[in-house]
Design a protein around this motif. Sequence first.
Motif, PDB file in Angstrom:
ATOM      1  N   ILE A  86       0.842  -1.204   0.000  1.00 20.37           N
ATOM      2  CA  ILE A  86       0.000   0.000   0.000  1.00 20.37           C
ATOM      3  C   ILE A  86       0.874   1.250   0.000  1.00 20.37           C
ATOM      4  O   ILE A  86       0.627   2.212  -0.740  1.00 20.37           O
ATOM      5  N   SER A  87       1.925   1.241   0.811  1.00 20.25           N
ATOM      6  CA  SER A  87       2.807   2.414   0.891  1.00 20.25           C
ATOM      7  C   SER A  87       3.526   2.672  -0.418  1.00 20.25           C
ATOM      8  O   SER A  87       3.885   3.812  -0.728  1.00 20.25           O
ATOM      9  N   GLU A  88       3.744   1.611  -1.218  1.00 19.43           N
ATOM     10  CA  GLU A  88       4.415   1.754  -2.513  1.00 19.43           C
ATOM     11  C   GLU A  88       3.432   1.992  -3.656  1.00 19.43           C
ATOM     12  O   GLU A  88       3.847   2.160  -4.804  1.00 19.43           O
ATOM     13  N   GLY A  89       2.137   1.950  -3.359  1.00 20.46           N
ATOM     14  CA  GLY A  89       1.137   2.279  -4.368  1.00 20.46           C
ATOM     15  C   GLY A  89       0.651   1.130  -5.222  1.00 20.46           C
ATOM     16  O   GLY A  89      -0.079   1.346  -6.195  1.00 20.46           O
ATOM     17  N   TYR A  90       1.020  -0.110  -4.861  1.00 25.99           N
ATOM     18  CA  TYR A  90       0.606  -1.253  -5.666  1.00 25.99           C
ATOM     19  C   TYR A  90      -0.711  -1.870  -5.188  1.00 25.99           C
ATOM     20  O   TYR A  90      -1.327  -2.644  -5.916  1.00 25.99           O
ATOM     21  N   VAL A  91      -1.114  -1.571  -3.981  1.00 23.70           N
ATOM     22  CA  VAL A  91      -2.320  -2.156  -3.390  1.00 23.70           C
ATOM     23  C   VAL A  91      -3.101  -1.047  -2.700  1.00 23.70           C
ATOM     24  O   VAL A  91      -2.525  -0.078  -2.200  1.00 23.70           O
ATOM     25  N   THR A 103      -3.719  -1.958  -7.575  1.00 24.50           N
ATOM     26  CA  THR A 103      -3.968  -0.703  -8.274  1.00 24.50           C
ATOM     27  C   THR A 103      -3.423  -0.792  -9.701  1.00 24.50           C
ATOM     28  O   THR A 103      -2.758  -1.774 -10.071  1.00 24.50           O
ATOM     29  N   SER A 104      -3.673   0.241 -10.472  1.00 26.46           N
ATOM     30  CA  SER A 104      -3.183   0.262 -11.851  1.00 26.46           C
ATOM     31  C   SER A 104      -1.666   0.286 -11.920  1.00 26.46           C
ATOM     32  O   SER A 104      -1.080   0.008 -12.976  1.00 26.46           O
TER      33      SER A 104
END
Length: 294
Positions: A86-91, A103-104
């Motif tokens: 989540i912190s890296e933007g993948y989830v 996520t996209s």
Amino acid sequence: MLDSELKERPARSPQLPKYNDLHCRANSLRGSVDEHKASYAPVESARRVLLLLQALNAQRIATIGSLHQVTGLSKSTIVRMLETLISEGYVVRDNFVGGYSVTSKVVSLASGFSGAPLLIEAARSRAVALTNDIKWPVSLGTLRDGHILVSFTTAPISPWSYPFPVLHRFLDLELTAMGQCYLAFCDDEERALLLNALTQQRRGQGKPFDAARVLRDLRVTRKRGYARVGGPRRVFDFVAVPILDGQRCSACMGVGFYRTAVASDRIVESVIQPMLETASAIKVDMRNLNSSGY
């Protein structure tokens, strides 16, 4: 069509392979096919993250419980990994439905994996096996800027390799076996565009180009299922077969051999038929990779 349409394999739950079953070596010598000796033991945390991402990608909305059931990872480990992703933007966590989804941004992980890389993954082991069988180098080529670009070759492991470089070469569509093969098996609209470009190119070079003759030759090539370029004045003969993705020609597989090394009445049996069988198997492998989400 080189083979009949096959049913897609059912999806399987992702599982971590055992270390002794891994086939990976990051520092193998160029051309080596010894994939059974890993350089180091796998990084377990990285393997678990990839396993979790794979499980997440297979579910529209995943819960801690469902991820635990699929991966076998402890729930505390899953929570820590999810928070990292989540912190890296993948989830992202969807608070409305109480679950997690990718996520996209995960699409960026596959940005370099399409076309030739996908073809090579599907075809590499098959091409190696074919070279081990017929001994001659096997090359794979895809269309690039009006030419066939050789993106993979087994020349480094062939006992009868070419005395000239093959990898990353651009091959002429009219004058080479792989080029003729692509022209013969691509769709009518693409063929018309490519032949028109060839006409303009030859005109700019001051060379004649008989499109009607080329079309007649391509019909013969398509009917027999392969292209062949050679002759008594050539040291090498080259043959090529299409690799089909459904009904679309996605690539060509070519083999070259010394003309005097293979009897003319044995070329089909000893070289071309094994190539056709390999291309048919690669087509199935590509379908399986595509059905996995690539």
